[in-house]
Scaffold this motif. Structure first.
Motif, short mmCIF file in Angstrom:
data_model
loop_
_atom_site.label_atom_id
_atom_site.label_comp_id
_atom_site.label_asym_id
_atom_site.label_seq_id
_atom_site.Cartn_x
_atom_site.Cartn_y
_atom_site.Cartn_z
N PRO A 160 0.81 -1.23 0.00
CA PRO A 160 0.00 0.00 0.00
C PRO A 160 0.84 1.27 0.00
O PRO A 160 1.90 1.33 0.63
CB PRO A 160 -0.81 -0.12 1.30
N ASP A 161 0.36 2.28 -0.70
CA ASP A 161 1.01 3.59 -0.75
C ASP A 161 0.44 4.43 0.40
O ASP A 161 -0.76 4.72 0.42
CB ASP A 161 0.73 4.26 -2.09
N PRO A 162 1.26 4.83 1.37
CA PRO A 162 0.74 5.58 2.52
C PRO A 162 0.16 6.93 2.16
O PRO A 162 -0.60 7.51 2.93
CB PRO A 162 1.98 5.73 3.42
N ARG A 163 0.47 7.44 0.97
CA ARG A 163 -0.06 8.73 0.55
C ARG A 163 -1.52 8.64 0.13
O ARG A 163 -2.23 9.66 0.08
CB ARG A 163 0.77 9.29 -0.61
N THR A 164 -1.98 7.41 -0.16
CA THR A 164 -3.36 7.24 -0.63
C THR A 164 -4.13 6.15 0.12
O THR A 164 -5.34 6.03 -0.05
CB THR A 164 -3.37 6.88 -2.13
N ASN A 165 -3.43 5.35 0.94
CA ASN A 165 -4.09 4.22 1.61
C ASN A 165 -3.65 4.17 3.07
O ASN A 165 -2.88 3.30 3.48
CB ASN A 165 -3.73 2.91 0.89
N SER A 166 -4.16 5.10 3.86
CA SER A 166 -3.77 5.16 5.27
C SER A 166 -4.33 3.99 6.07
O SER A 166 -3.72 3.53 7.04
CB SER A 166 -4.25 6.47 5.89
N THR A 167 -5.49 3.47 5.66
CA THR A 167 -6.13 2.38 6.41
C THR A 167 -5.26 1.13 6.42
O THR A 167 -4.98 0.55 7.47
CB THR A 167 -7.51 2.05 5.81
N GLU A 168 -4.83 0.70 5.24
CA GLU A 168 -4.02 -0.51 5.16
C GLU A 168 -2.62 -0.29 5.73
O GLU A 168 -1.96 -1.24 6.16
CB GLU A 168 -3.93 -0.99 3.72
N CYS A 169 -2.17 0.95 5.76
CA CYS A 169 -0.86 1.27 6.33
C CYS A 169 -0.92 1.43 7.84
O CYS A 169 0.11 1.65 8.49
CB CYS A 169 -0.30 2.54 5.70
N ASN A 170 -2.13 1.36 8.42
CA ASN A 170 -2.33 1.47 9.87
C ASN A 170 -1.88 2.81 10.44
O ASN A 170 -1.28 2.89 11.51
CB ASN A 170 -1.59 0.32 10.59
N VAL A 171 -2.16 3.87 9.70
CA VAL A 171 -1.88 5.23 10.17
C VAL A 171 -3.17 6.04 10.12
O VAL A 171 -4.07 5.73 9.33
CB VAL A 171 -0.78 5.91 9.31
N PRO A 172 -3.30 7.08 10.94
CA PRO A 172 -4.56 7.82 11.03
C PRO A 172 -4.89 8.67 9.81
O PRO A 172 -6.05 9.02 9.59
CB PRO A 172 -4.37 8.70 12.27
#
Length: 293
Positions: A28-40
């Motif tokens: 997952p790309d944290p810039r577009t998928n915060s849910t799968e990256c486990n970040v708020p």
């Protein structure tokens, strides 16, 4: 009880085997998928396998964002070949990516090699489009737990050299073998931000830099020695269950010990009472017989 513990440990191994084998296109790309990256919220930190605790994940995320905000107003040193967008600060500010995973897809089913990590890092850069940006002013930190290694790439427009990276991050070798590796990850963010601000910073070290893979789009740092063994990690909840089972077992043993002690004491008292009563009855019969004579 031992059978139960064996089952719990075995189930932990099965759960470990089911962990995602990440590929660059599925990560997952944290810039577009915060849910799968486990970040708020969207950002540059991704931890899909929960390598970090919730507290440390938030701490590192805050630290990354604070450094990136500070770098927006800083004078960044770029190479002579850097684009005009870099020198005019008209493009995206410096980005520090923290990419974490437990396992990645490998060319074979054997242990994760340096080549596997290098190819995965190159694939992440391509999937995220980091080398197609007008100004390649990013830093990518890749940590794979089972490989016991951390790799760092810098965008080709930054003036941070391989030797500088080696000297700066040499102290953080064997990251995932340290008990406080989460704290160390946070310190790595501080070191990288410091290098971006002052890429000519000198470090006194006697360590010999290890060989790394370089290409035209960045620098790759191997921050620890490759591991030839694949480590099986048991989930943390298994240890809690084992501890509870041990406590129950100890309590059961203590209960039965007190029960048997009390049982034998009561039995001993009953035997003494019986002997006393029997003695009294025998004496009475003797007196009766003596009276008849």
């Amino acid at each position: 009880m031992l059978s139960l513990l064996s089952l719990i440990i075995a189930s932990g191994t099965v759960l470990r085997a089911d962990t995602e084998l990440w590929e660059p296109l599925t990560y997952p790309d944290p810039r577009t998928n915060s849910t799968e990256c486990n970040v708020p919220h969207e950002g540059t930190l991704c931890d899909p396998d929960h390598i970090l605790t919730d507290t440390w994940r938030q701490t590192i995320l805050d630290n990354v964002e604070q450094h990136m905000a500070k770098l927006q107003d800083a004078k960044i040193h770029y190479t002579e070949e850097a684009s005009q967008e870099c020198h005019s600060n008209s493009t995206e500010p410096v980005q520090i990516f923290m990419i974490l995973a437990k396992r990645i897809h490998t060319a074979s089913n054997a242990s994760i090699t340096s080549n596997d990590l290098t190819q995965f890092g190159h694939g992440i850069r391509e999937a995220f489009g980091l080398d197609t940006m007008p100004c390649k002013n990013y830093v990518l930190v890749l940590g794979v737990e089972l490989a016991k290694e951390i790799y760092v790439w810098t965008g080709s427009d930054l003036t941070i050299t391989k030797e500088t990276l080696d000297n700066s991050l040499d102290q953080y070798k064997n990251l995932f073998t340290e008990r406080n590796y989460m704290e160390v990850l946070n310190k790595i963010v501080d070191e990288i931000s410091s290098l971006i601000m002052d890429p000519y910073k000198e470090y006194s070290t006697t360590a010999i830099p290890e060989e790394t893979t370089e290409d035209a789009s960045g620098t790759t740092l191997e921050a620890s020695s490759p591991s030839s063994l694949t480590t099986t990690v048991v989930p943390g909840w298994v240890y809690y269950v084992i501890a509870i089972c041990i406590c129950i077992t100890v309590a059961t043993v203590i209960f039965f010990a007190f029960f048997f002690i009390k049982f034998f004491r009561n039995r001993s008292k009953s035997a003494q009472i019986y002997l006393a009563e029997d003695s009294q009855k025998s004496g009475a019969m003797y007196e009766i017989r003596w009276g008849e004579v």
